[in-house]
Design a protein around this motif. Structure first.
Motif, PDB file in Angstrom:
ATOM      1  N   LYS A 181       0.829  -1.209   0.000  1.00  0.00           N
ATOM      2  CA  LYS A 181       0.000   0.000   0.000  1.00  0.00           C
ATOM      3  C   LYS A 181       0.862   1.257   0.000  1.00  0.00           C
ATOM      4  CE  LYS A 181      -2.854  -2.548   3.084  1.00  0.00           C
ATOM      5  NZ  LYS A 181      -3.184  -2.627   4.471  1.00  0.00           N
ATOM      6  N   ILE A 182       1.954   1.215  -0.748  1.00  0.00           N
ATOM      7  CA  ILE A 182       2.863   2.346  -0.841  1.00  0.00           C
ATOM      8  C   ILE A 182       2.774   2.914  -2.263  1.00  0.00           C
ATOM      9  CG2 ILE A 182       5.296   3.039  -0.789  1.00  0.00           C
ATOM     10  CD1 ILE A 182       5.796   0.844   1.244  1.00  0.00           C
ATOM     11  N   SER A 183       2.498   4.196  -2.357  1.00  0.00           N
ATOM     12  CA  SER A 183       2.445   4.840  -3.674  1.00  0.00           C
ATOM     13  C   SER A 183       3.865   5.072  -4.181  1.00  0.00           C
ATOM     14  CB  SER A 183       1.707   6.176  -3.581  1.00  0.00           C
ATOM     15  OG  SER A 183       2.489   7.105  -2.850  1.00  0.00           O
ATOM     16  N   GLN A 184       3.973   5.415  -5.447  1.00  0.00           N
ATOM     17  CA  GLN A 184       5.289   5.740  -6.007  1.00  0.00           C
ATOM     18  C   GLN A 184       5.888   6.933  -5.270  1.00  0.00           C
ATOM     19  OE1 GLN A 184       4.426   6.154 -10.224  1.00  0.00           O
ATOM     20  NE2 GLN A 184       5.052   4.037 -10.614  1.00  0.00           N
ATOM     21  N   GLN A 185       5.046   7.910  -4.938  1.00  0.00           N
ATOM     22  CA  GLN A 185       5.532   9.087  -4.206  1.00  0.00           C
ATOM     23  C   GLN A 185       6.031   8.694  -2.816  1.00  0.00           C
ATOM     24  OE1 GLN A 185       5.872  12.551  -5.111  1.00  0.00           O
ATOM     25  NE2 GLN A 185       7.138  12.291  -3.310  1.00  0.00           N
ATOM     26  N   GLU A 186       5.286   7.825  -2.134  1.00  0.00           N
ATOM     27  CA  GLU A 186       5.704   7.394  -0.800  1.00  0.00           C
ATOM     28  C   GLU A 186       7.024   6.621  -0.860  1.00  0.00           C
ATOM     29  OE1 GLU A 186       1.377   6.936   1.415  1.00  0.00           O
ATOM     30  OE2 GLU A 186       1.991   5.416  -0.039  1.00  0.00           O
ATOM     31  N   ALA A 195       9.328   6.997  -3.158  1.00  0.00           N
ATOM     32  CA  ALA A 195      10.347   8.009  -3.452  1.00  0.00           C
ATOM     33  C   ALA A 195      10.750   8.753  -2.180  1.00  0.00           C
ATOM     34  CB  ALA A 195       9.822   8.987  -4.504  1.00  0.00           C
ATOM     35  N   ASP A 196       9.772   9.088  -1.344  1.00  0.00           N
ATOM     36  CA  ASP A 196      10.067   9.773  -0.090  1.00  0.00           C
ATOM     37  C   ASP A 196      10.935   8.907   0.826  1.00  0.00           C
ATOM     38  OD1 ASP A 196       8.551  11.901  -0.997  1.00  0.00           O
ATOM     39  OD2 ASP A 196       6.787  11.401   0.216  1.00  0.00           O
ATOM     40  N   ILE A 197      10.614   7.617   0.903  1.00  0.00           N
ATOM     41  CA  ILE A 197      11.402   6.695   1.721  1.00  0.00           C
ATOM     42  C   ILE A 197      12.844   6.624   1.217  1.00  0.00           C
ATOM     43  CG2 ILE A 197      11.711   4.255   2.343  1.00  0.00           C
ATOM     44  CD1 ILE A 197       8.580   4.057   2.241  1.00  0.00           C
ATOM     45  N   LEU A 198      12.987   6.570  -0.102  1.00  0.00           N
ATOM     46  CA  LEU A 198      14.316   6.446  -0.718  1.00  0.00           C
ATOM     47  C   LEU A 198      15.043   7.785  -0.827  1.00  0.00           C
ATOM     48  CD1 LEU A 198      13.346   4.011  -3.621  1.00  0.00           C
ATOM     49  CD2 LEU A 198      14.636   3.437  -1.551  1.00  0.00           C
ATOM     50  N   ARG A 199      14.303   8.883  -0.539  1.00  0.00           N
ATOM     51  CA  ARG A 199      14.839  10.245  -0.670  1.00  0.00           C
ATOM     52  C   ARG A 199      15.281  10.542  -2.104  1.00  0.00           C
ATOM     53  NH1 ARG A 199      17.261   9.143   4.751  1.00  0.00           N
ATOM     54  NH2 ARG A 199      16.031  10.369   6.199  1.00  0.00           N
ATOM     55  N   ILE A 200      14.411  10.161  -3.032  1.00  0.00           N
ATOM     56  CA  ILE A 200      14.643  10.446  -4.448  1.00  0.00           C
ATOM     57  C   ILE A 200      13.377  11.060  -5.022  1.00  0.00           C
ATOM     58  CG2 ILE A 200      16.361   8.600  -4.744  1.00  0.00           C
ATOM     59  CD1 ILE A 200      14.184   6.899  -6.092  1.00  0.00           C
ATOM     60  N   ASP A 201      13.449  11.521  -6.250  1.00  0.00           N
ATOM     61  CA  ASP A 201      12.312  12.123  -6.918  1.00  0.00           C
ATOM     62  C   ASP A 201      11.309  11.051  -7.334  1.00  0.00           C
ATOM     63  OD1 ASP A 201      11.162  14.585  -8.083  1.00  0.00           O
ATOM     64  OD2 ASP A 201      11.405  13.478  -9.968  1.00  0.00           O
ATOM     65  N   GLU A 202      10.016  11.348  -7.231  1.00  0.00           N
ATOM     66  CA  GLU A 202       8.979  10.398  -7.628  1.00  0.00           C
ATOM     67  C   GLU A 202       9.152   9.969  -9.082  1.00  0.00           C
ATOM     68  OE1 GLU A 202       4.115   9.973  -8.012  1.00  0.00           O
ATOM     69  OE2 GLU A 202       5.001  11.939  -7.611  1.00  0.00           O
ATOM     70  N   GLN A 203       9.620  10.879  -9.933  1.00  0.00           N
ATOM     71  CA  GLN A 203       9.817  10.562 -11.347  1.00  0.00           C
ATOM     72  C   GLN A 203      10.796   9.405 -11.513  1.00  0.00           C
ATOM     73  OE1 GLN A 203       8.030  11.669 -13.857  1.00  0.00           O
ATOM     74  NE2 GLN A 203       9.164  10.378 -15.268  1.00  0.00           N
ATOM     75  N   VAL A 248      11.241   6.827  -9.437  1.00  0.00           N
ATOM     76  CA  VAL A 248      10.513   5.589  -9.133  1.00  0.00           C
ATOM     77  C   VAL A 248       9.626   5.215 -10.308  1.00  0.00           C
ATOM     78  CG1 VAL A 248       8.810   4.498  -7.613  1.00  0.00           C
ATOM     79  CG2 VAL A 248      10.587   5.963  -6.635  1.00  0.00           C
ATOM     80  N   LYS A 249       8.990   6.218 -10.911  1.00  0.00           N
ATOM     81  CA  LYS A 249       8.158   5.961 -12.096  1.00  0.00           C
ATOM     82  C   LYS A 249       9.017   5.381 -13.223  1.00  0.00           C
ATOM     83  CE  LYS A 249       4.751   8.233 -15.067  1.00  0.00           C
ATOM     84  NZ  LYS A 249       4.322   6.951 -15.533  1.00  0.00           N
ATOM     85  N   GLU A 250      10.224   5.925 -13.412  1.00  0.00           N
ATOM     86  CA  GLU A 250      11.136   5.396 -14.434  1.00  0.00           C
ATOM     87  C   GLU A 250      11.508   3.948 -14.127  1.00  0.00           C
ATOM     88  OE1 GLU A 250      14.589   7.914 -14.797  1.00  0.00           O
ATOM     89  OE2 GLU A 250      13.342   9.686 -15.098  1.00  0.00           O
ATOM     90  N   TYR A 251      11.793   3.662 -12.859  1.00  0.00           N
ATOM     91  CA  TYR A 251      12.119   2.282 -12.474  1.00  0.00           C
ATOM     92  C   TYR A 251      11.024   1.340 -12.966  1.00  0.00           C
ATOM     93  CZ  TYR A 251      15.464   3.887  -8.806  1.00  0.00           C
ATOM     94  OH  TYR A 251      16.489   4.440  -8.100  1.00  0.00           O
ATOM     95  N   GLU A 252       9.782   1.667 -12.594  1.00  0.00           N
ATOM     96  CA  GLU A 252       8.669   0.759 -12.870  1.00  0.00           C
ATOM     97  C   GLU A 252       8.290   0.750 -14.349  1.00  0.00           C
ATOM     98  OE1 GLU A 252       5.504   1.274 -10.028  1.00  0.00           O
ATOM     99  OE2 GLU A 252       6.843   0.797  -8.356  1.00  0.00           O
ATOM    100  N   ASP A 253       8.381   1.897 -15.007  1.00  0.00           N
ATOM    101  CA  ASP A 253       8.046   1.952 -16.432  1.00  0.00           C
ATOM    102  C   ASP A 253       9.026   1.156 -17.289  1.00  0.00           C
ATOM    103  OD1 ASP A 253       5.855   3.523 -15.872  1.00  0.00           O
ATOM    104  OD2 ASP A 253       6.762   5.405 -16.560  1.00  0.00           O
TER     105      ASP A 253
END
Length: 171
Positions: A93-98, A100-108, A110-115
């Motif tokens: 139940k963790i969003s891409q933004q969440e 990214a916040d945990i990893l201290r990186i930009d949400e974009q 995380v989106k690139e990782y998954e895309d």
């Protein structure tokens, strides 16, 4: 109207399915709503929707439909690890933004990782995501494919020779 939010388990033939139950503390109605989660799991947005409905006097339950996927998901090759990481994020139940916040990186990122199925991620980044999601590796087997190594060497040599030919012609 005040509500209570409770995590519950629903018995199924495949095991225990987690769910979130929203109950008005003083229900005026006896009606209940089954709210289905988004593709990304039990996100904070879906839980907010459930809370708003519960504030209107309804009992609301949101089952975690991906409960069969984790935590007992086994990956038999590293090629399947990206999909497992995406499923782990959704099941947690963790969003891409969440994430990214945990990893201290930009949400974009995380989106690139998954895309790209983590093709753009380094091994260290994949390990960081795994740690953040609580994904553990129990057994690791490495099998070296010598034929593949030779094919890669030939490809690199071919590219190197092509570069040299281009430089030679340019001179």
């Amino acid at each position: 109207m005040p509500i209570e939010q409770t995590e519950v388990l629903i018995s199924t033939p495949d095991g225990q399915m987690p769910a979130v139950l929203f109950t008005p503390t003083h229900p005026d109605r006896q009606s209940a709503i089954l709210l289905l989660m988004e593709a990304f799991g039990l996100t904070s947005h879906i839980q907010d929707v459930a809370a708003r409905i519960a504030h209107e006097g309804y009992v609301v339950i949101i089952p975690a439909l991906y409960y069969r996927e984790l935590p007992h998901n086994k990956v038999d090759s590293l090629n399947k690890l990206p999909n497992a990481l995406i499923k782990a994020r959704i099941a947690a139940k963790i969003s891409q933004q969440e994430l990214a916040d945990i990893l201290r990186i930009d949400e974009q990122r995380v989106k690139e990782y998954e895309d790209t199925d983590y093709q753009c991620a380094s091994f260290v980044e994949i390990l960081e995501v795994s740690t953040a999601l609580g994904v553990e590796f129990e057994i690791a087997t490495v099998q070296v494919d010598f034929a593949e190594i030779e094919a890669v060497k030939k490809s690199v040599d071919k590219r190197r020779k092509e570069k040299l030919n281009i430089k030679t012609r340019a001179s």
